[in-house]
Design a protein around this motif. Structure first.
Motif, PDB file in Angstrom:
ATOM      1  N   ALA A  62      28.812   4.173 106.041  1.00  0.00           N
ATOM      2  CA  ALA A  62      28.551   5.427 105.174  1.00  0.00           C
ATOM      3  C   ALA A  62      29.920   5.654 104.039  1.00  0.00           C
ATOM      4  CB  ALA A  62      28.560   6.496 106.151  1.00  0.00           C
ATOM      5  N   LEU A  63      29.431   6.124 103.048  1.00  0.00           N
ATOM      6  CA  LEU A  63      30.520   6.425 102.132  1.00  0.00           C
ATOM      7  C   LEU A  63      30.882   8.051 102.435  1.00  0.00           C
ATOM      8  CD1 LEU A  63      32.044   5.534  99.435  1.00  0.00           C
ATOM      9  CD2 LEU A  63      29.912   7.111  98.385  1.00  0.00           C
ATOM     10  N   THR A  64      32.233   8.006 102.906  1.00  0.00           N
ATOM     11  CA  THR A  64      32.907   9.194 103.096  1.00  0.00           C
ATOM     12  C   THR A  64      33.207   9.863 101.885  1.00  0.00           C
ATOM     13  OG1 THR A  64      35.365   8.381 103.107  1.00  0.00           O
ATOM     14  CG2 THR A  64      34.087   8.071 104.978  1.00  0.00           C
ATOM     15  N   PRO A  65      33.623  11.438 101.883  1.00  0.00           N
ATOM     16  CA  PRO A  65      33.896  12.363 100.674  1.00  0.00           C
ATOM     17  C   PRO A  65      35.312  11.703  99.931  1.00  0.00           C
ATOM     18  CG  PRO A  65      33.279  13.708 102.613  1.00  0.00           C
ATOM     19  CD  PRO A  65      33.418  12.227 103.072  1.00  0.00           C
ATOM     20  N   GLU A  66      36.098  10.888 100.760  1.00  0.00           N
ATOM     21  CA  GLU A  66      37.156  10.259 100.207  1.00  0.00           C
ATOM     22  C   GLU A  66      36.959   9.055  99.349  1.00  0.00           C
ATOM     23  OE1 GLU A  66      37.674  13.130 103.140  1.00  0.00           O
ATOM     24  OE2 GLU A  66      36.942  10.936 103.487  1.00  0.00           O
ATOM     25  N   ARG A  92      29.838  -2.249 100.108  1.00  0.00           N
ATOM     26  CA  ARG A  92      29.178  -1.850 101.552  1.00  0.00           C
ATOM     27  C   ARG A  92      29.855  -3.323 102.028  1.00  0.00           C
ATOM     28  NH1 ARG A  92      26.321   1.911  99.540  1.00  0.00           N
ATOM     29  NH2 ARG A  92      26.301   3.836 101.140  1.00  0.00           N
ATOM     30  N   GLN A 106      29.634   2.217 111.279  1.00  0.00           N
ATOM     31  CA  GLN A 106      29.114   2.981 112.733  1.00  0.00           C
ATOM     32  C   GLN A 106      29.515   1.957 113.727  1.00  0.00           C
ATOM     33  OE1 GLN A 106      24.822   2.918 112.545  1.00  0.00           O
ATOM     34  NE2 GLN A 106      24.677   4.895 111.301  1.00  0.00           N
ATOM     35  N   ALA A 109      35.695   6.092 100.745  1.00  0.00           N
ATOM     36  CA  ALA A 109      35.957   5.056 101.541  1.00  0.00           C
ATOM     37  C   ALA A 109      34.639   4.757 102.259  1.00  0.00           C
ATOM     38  CB  ALA A 109      37.073   5.346 102.476  1.00  0.00           C
ATOM     39  N   TYR A 110      34.552   3.521 102.690  1.00  0.00           N
ATOM     40  CA  TYR A 110      33.362   3.285 103.799  1.00  0.00           C
ATOM     41  C   TYR A 110      33.982   3.339 105.302  1.00  0.00           C
ATOM     42  CZ  TYR A 110      30.855   1.891  99.529  1.00  0.00           C
ATOM     43  OH  TYR A 110      30.054   1.900  98.338  1.00  0.00           O
ATOM     44  N   GLN A 111      32.829   4.008 106.139  1.00  0.00           N
ATOM     45  CA  GLN A 111      32.903   3.937 107.623  1.00  0.00           C
ATOM     46  C   GLN A 111      31.976   3.249 108.010  1.00  0.00           C
ATOM     47  OE1 GLN A 111      33.420   8.094 108.948  1.00  0.00           O
ATOM     48  NE2 GLN A 111      34.120   7.417 110.732  1.00  0.00           N
TER      49      GLN A 111
END
Length: 199
Positions: free
Chosen positions: A146-150, A16, A156, A152-154
């Motif tokens: 947030a950790l995406t299903p792929e 992160r 906010q 990767a980090y997204q």
């Protein structure tokens, strides 16, 4: 101009805190400001712990920091402090290693309660290394990255906005401005005897 050094103090990848660093790098690139990543976890562990600055990889890292006009430091917060990996790197730096540099600290942690680690743990160390200006840090809780299903980090939107403001402040630092064109020829000197004035 030498690149801005981006120091990743996380012992894991991806992470992160490194996601924050990547966002800063992307925003600096949009301003045509070159960056150079430095992942401390990729430095030789034995040389890092022994503070062996003669080891080539350690020496290159120290030289890159010396050349950088500004530094961005990203770390996870463990037990109310920055990572031990980052501490090992900062401990081997010479006195005044950050002299004349602007520094932007970034951190991530499990909850908002760890936010003070930036000011009470990391900032004093950066000051002791002689940083010219330590910008207000950006702290993000795990929920904001947030950790995406792929995998990767997204970030906010609110966090992305704070990072945008931090990059704006970093880019406004004098050492990051593009060099100005040299001034044109000035006026010819005027002999004192030819000066006329009235009162």
């Amino acid at each position: 101009m030498p690149p801005v050094l981006l120091i990743a103090g996380s012992p894991s990848a991806p992470s992160r805190s490194t996601a924050l660093l990547d966002e800063v790098a992307a925003r600096l690139a949009r301003r045509d400001i070159e960056t150079l990543p430095l992942a401390v976890r990729e430095l030789p562990a034995g040389a890092l712990l022994a503070a062996d600055v003669s080891q080539p990889a350690i020496s290159r890292a120290v030289d890159a920091l010396a050349a950088a006009p500004a530094v961005v430091v990203a770390t996870p917060v463990y037990k109310a402090a920055y990572s031990g990996l980052l501490k090992a790197f900062l401990d081997l730096l010479p006195h005044g290693a950050l002299k004349g540099k602007a520094v932007l600290p970034l951190a991530t942690g499990g909850s908002p309660h760890h936010m003070l680690a930036l000011d009470y743990a990391l900032r004093p160390v950066l000051q002791s290394l002689g940083a010219r200006h330590i910008l207000p840090g950006v702290y993000a809780s795990d929920a904001q990255v947030a950790l995406t299903p792929e995998g990767a980090y997204q970030l906010q939107a609110e966090l992305a906005g704070r990072l945008a403001d931090a990059v704006q402040a970093l880019a406004a630092e004098g050492l990051l401005q593009h060099p100005r064109m040299p001034a044109g020829p000035g006026f010819a000197p005027v002999p004192f005897a030819s000066v006329r004035c009235s009162v």
